[in-house]
Design a protein around this motif. Structure first.
Motif: not given
Lengths: 301, 520
Positions: A26-27, A29-31, A66, B254, B257, B445-446
């Motif tokens: 899902r996400d 790419y955040l890392f 991204h 997460k 982070m 996290d975003h």
């Protein structure tokens, strides 16, 4: 034709994630890894391949990653899965394919043919999907050069340590001595063929110190990056690959000096008592690119 | 009538004398007369207060239908006290009892039965979960429940809004004259701060312990001068559920982070100087924040002046390393914290009044620099919900959240942007527990968002090069990932009042409607 920029982009960290796990795809790419490798192979159970492809297709179609590169590890060529893996990946619009258990140039050609067919079938530009090969056996490592040169789509080769160690009958407890020859051969072959070279995963997630040591080792050997299995490892790889402030300043001065001298029609010149020419440009450019990716360079170059 | 967070306060509540919330500083300068309990003077000839059973204690107190009983939640999910006492209440045929708990959770399912059968008809608490939350949300409680903050509960006791007839205090150790401690027994919980004010204002106090020790049990958290009776039982709780070995550091990338970003935000603010004060909980990102602070403190050569609130081993370790001056403790989350409390002179307990009461002459948190809190939901006005779930059912705790958020110079909410398929950042939280005027920064996290009320913080983050976005951007992102959920359907009936710390109405919780799929 594939642009050199796409082939040669920074790939310090290439993170595996199971294509079957929505919370991961899902996400992730955040890392901020350089590349994500959606795994259809070992991370997905034999009877779940189809649902994993379904998730993968919709994720790639709908999620904005991204700018993080999106690769797919397909199942090995001796399985009934790899052709459908390629069709789904190409149809979804993936950036590249990682060929599992690649043993020879012929394996690359086999995949390339299927990829080209899928590009045609789904209306994607012919030749746009990149390839990389995972070398997992002694034979594969000995064939590293022909594999690296097998296709213009090839951007790199990666060592897959688990299977390789199984073949070599070693445990990995020798501090990496069992893989020393393989690593050396691979990085040499990759450089000779003009492609990138990536090191294997480090599976002990709690041993971040050991992970950093191994990353330093492969960086000094000339590797471009490392496969990783957990987001906690990303920052460490990027830190190890980040150039120092001195290196950045040096690279900046070299680039500016070469440009300025070139405008004046001077090909070779001295800076701080060292001879410099256009051959130094590539290294300096790579240093600046790494510095930018590490958030360490805010200059104009 | 609407309050200052835009929530409609039903007319019948206004008619009953409830006031709408008017902002976090609206009560400054208030004067009031404290109430006092009715005291039965000790029999000078009797050297003991020990009775043989809880039934005997209930009879000795002269318990009657309709009375208010108080309980603390220091034993958390390992608590046997509420269950044991309520079983006797049921057996002896009492009705219409009112419970005043500092919090109540999964340890006493009997209370849900008591609500269904009318044995319990009134409830005030800070936290409410599981079957008890469902019973209240489904309209089974006869009275309207009142959900109070930790500080607000003490204020209500001192104002006489809560009158405790009998306080039942579970204690890990106690002597025969009522000096009780959270340590020195078989099931230690550390501090007993949530009970300390109860015993001063309750008409009668019964200490229940499984470890009777010789007089005087000093140092004690509860003084015998407040205690009427002592009862010895086999077990006050399940020690494994009262305190874990050590609150676990998260490995969720997460959470890590989010914690790293939280510390980056803290470091960019002018409060991050030698001697600053700090509070956080034991959620994933909170513990990680505590741990990540270490390297920043060392790098800058500064230390935290004091920590207040709930305590974990990680905080104690920072103190042992010389990175924290002292710890003012109201609750201990694990064995390391319990062991340290009172053993190390820098680690002491304070009462909940001293911790967070808005209506005394100055609580610890009035001087707090940073508090790091979580949220079930946060809306674009920065209002936070920590009480009701995505189905509208009560399943959380206000606790010290609204108290500390209102007081700290910088309150940072740490939360993932979405949980499963539920957006955390949304247009409108189901229930406002903490007003947006108390929340300063949101770290997800975003991305990070700063409350526009805090332009000063925005300047500092910009100067430090820390990227942040408008909170609407985060809401849009959340909705783009999981979609925008339909509003939850409620009946008209109010089942609970969410009381602001100053006693005004922050929000109301209505009875949930049985779920149905909408036509369109």
């Amino acid at each position: 034709m594939i642009s050199t920029d796409r082939k040669n982009r920074l790939r310090r960290s290439m993170m595996f994630l199971s294509a079957q796990r929505p919370n991961l795809i899902r996400d992730s790419y955040l890392f901020a890894p350089d590349s994500l490798i959606f795994d259809l192979e070992d991370a997905v159970a034999e009877n779940q391949k189809d649902s994993a492809r379904f998730s993968l297709y919709h994720a790639i179609k709908n999620i904005d990653y991204h700018g993080v590169e999106r690769l797919v590890r397909i199942n090995a060529l001796d399985t009934p899965h790899w052709q459908e893996d390629i069709r789904v990946s190409v149809a979804a619009g993936i950036d590249g394919i990682r060929i599992a258990k690649c043993e020879s140039a012929q394996d690359v050609h086999t995949v390339e043919t299927a990829v080209a067919a899928a590009e045609e079938e789904f209306g994607r530009p012919i030749g746009s999907v990149l390839l990389m090969a995972a070398l997992e056996s002694p034979l594969a490592v000995l064939n590293a050069l022909e594999i690296s040169k097998a296709s213009p789509r090839m951007f790199g080769i990666a060592l897959s340590g688990g299977d390789f160690r199984r073949c070599m009958r070693t445990t990995g407890k020798g501090g990496g001595v069992d893989m020393f020859t393989a690593r050396g051969l691979m990085v040499l072959s990759a450089r000779a063929a003009g492609v990138q070279c990536f090191d294997t995963v480090y599976t002990d997630l709690d041993d971040l110190e050991g992970f950093e040591k191994e990353t330093q080792l492969i960086k000094h050997m000339g590797f471009d990056g490392k496969s990783i299995v957990n987001p906690r490892q990303i920052k460490i790889v990027h830190k190890v690959f980040a150039p120092s402030q001195e290196e950045i300043q040096e690279a900046e001065r070299v680039m500016i000096a070469i440009r300025e001298n070139a405008e004046k029609g001077i090909g070779i010149f001295q800076m701080d008592g060292k001879m410099l020419d256009i051959a130094f440009m590539e290294g300096a450019e790579r240093t600046i690119a790494l510095a930018k990716a590490s958030g360490l360079y805010k200059g104009d170059l | 009538m609407k309050n200052s967070v835009g929530r409609e306060i039903p007319r019948e509540l206004i008619e009953q004398g409830w006031q709408p919330y008017q902002g976090k500083d609206a009560y400054n300068g208030t004067e009031f007369q404290k109430v006092g309990p009715k005291i039965k003077v000790a029999d000078q000839g009797s050297e003991e207060k020990v009775l043989n059973s809880i039934e005997e204690a209930i009879r000795a107190c002269g318990l009657k239908d309709g009375m208010t009983l108080s309980f603390h939640h220091h034993f958390r999910d390992g608590d046997y006290i509420v269950e044991t006492v309520m079983r006797e209440i049921v057996r002896l045929g009492f009705r219409d009892m009112k419970l005043a708990c500092s919090s109540i959770g999964s340890a006493a399912p009997i209370v849900a039965d008591c609500i269904e059968t009318g044995v319990v008809t009134g409830l005030t608490t800070s936290g409410i979960r599981d079957r008890i939350g469902e019973a209240v949300s489904h309209g089974k409680l006869k009275d309207i429940a009142i959900l109070r903050t930790h500080g607000g509960r003490i204020r209500a006791i001192e104002q006489g809004k809560i009158h405790i007839d009998v306080a039942f205090v579970g204690a890990p150790s106690c002597d025969a004259y009522g000096n009780a401690s959270g340590k020195g027994g078989k099931s230690n919980c550390g501090s007993l701060s949530y009970a300390e004010i109860d015993v001063m204002y309750a008409d009668q106090v019964v200490v229940i312990t499984d470890t009777l020790v010789p007089f005087p049990n000093k140092p004690s958290h509860i003084e015998g001068i407040y205690v009427d009776y002592v009862v010895e039982v086999n077990e006050i709780g399940n020690p494994k559920k009262i305190a874990s070995a050590a609150a676990r550091m998260t490995t969720n990338p997460k959470d890590l982070m989010i914690a790293e970003d939280c510390v980056r935000v803290m470091r960019a603010l002018p409060y991050f100087v030698d001697g600053f004060s700090f509070q956080t909980g034991v959620g994933g990102p909170s513990i990680a924040t505590t741990i990540f602070l270490r390297e920043h403190l060392k790098e800058l050569g500064i230390k935290i002046g004091w920590i207040v609130g709930g305590v974990s081993t990680h905080m104690v370790n920072l103190m042992k390393e010389g990175l924290v001056g002292c710890i003012a403790d109201v609750q201990d989350f694990d064995l390391g914290a319990i062991e340290s409390l009172g053993t190390d002179p820098r680690h002491f307990d304070i009462s909940v009044s001293e911790y967070a009461n808005p209506f005394n002459k100055g609580a610890f948190i009035n001087k707090l620099d940073f508090v790091i809190l979580s949220a079930l939901e946060i809306d674009t006005d920065f209002n936070v919900n920590v009480l009701t779930g995505s189905d509208g059912v009560l399943r959380g705790a206000a606790g010290g959240h609204p108290d500390t958020a209102a007081c700290a110079k910088c309150c940072i909410i740490v939360t993932p942007l979405v949980r499963g398929r539920i957006p955390t950042v949304c247009d409108r939280v189901v229930t406002v527990t903490t007003a947006g005027d108390s929340i300063d920064v949101l770290v997800t996290d975003h991305g990070i968002a700063v409350n526009p009320l805090r332009q000063d913080l925005i300047k500092h983050l910009n100067a430090a090069g820390i990227e942040h976005v408008d909170i609407h951007t985060l809401r849009d992102k959340a909705y783009s990932i999981v979609g925008q959920p339909d509003d939850i359907q409620f009946e008209d009936r109010v089942v609970a009042i969410v009381e602001a710390r100053d006693g005004t109405v922050m929000d109301v919780v209505r009875q949930v409607k049985p779920f149905s799929i909408s036509e369109d």
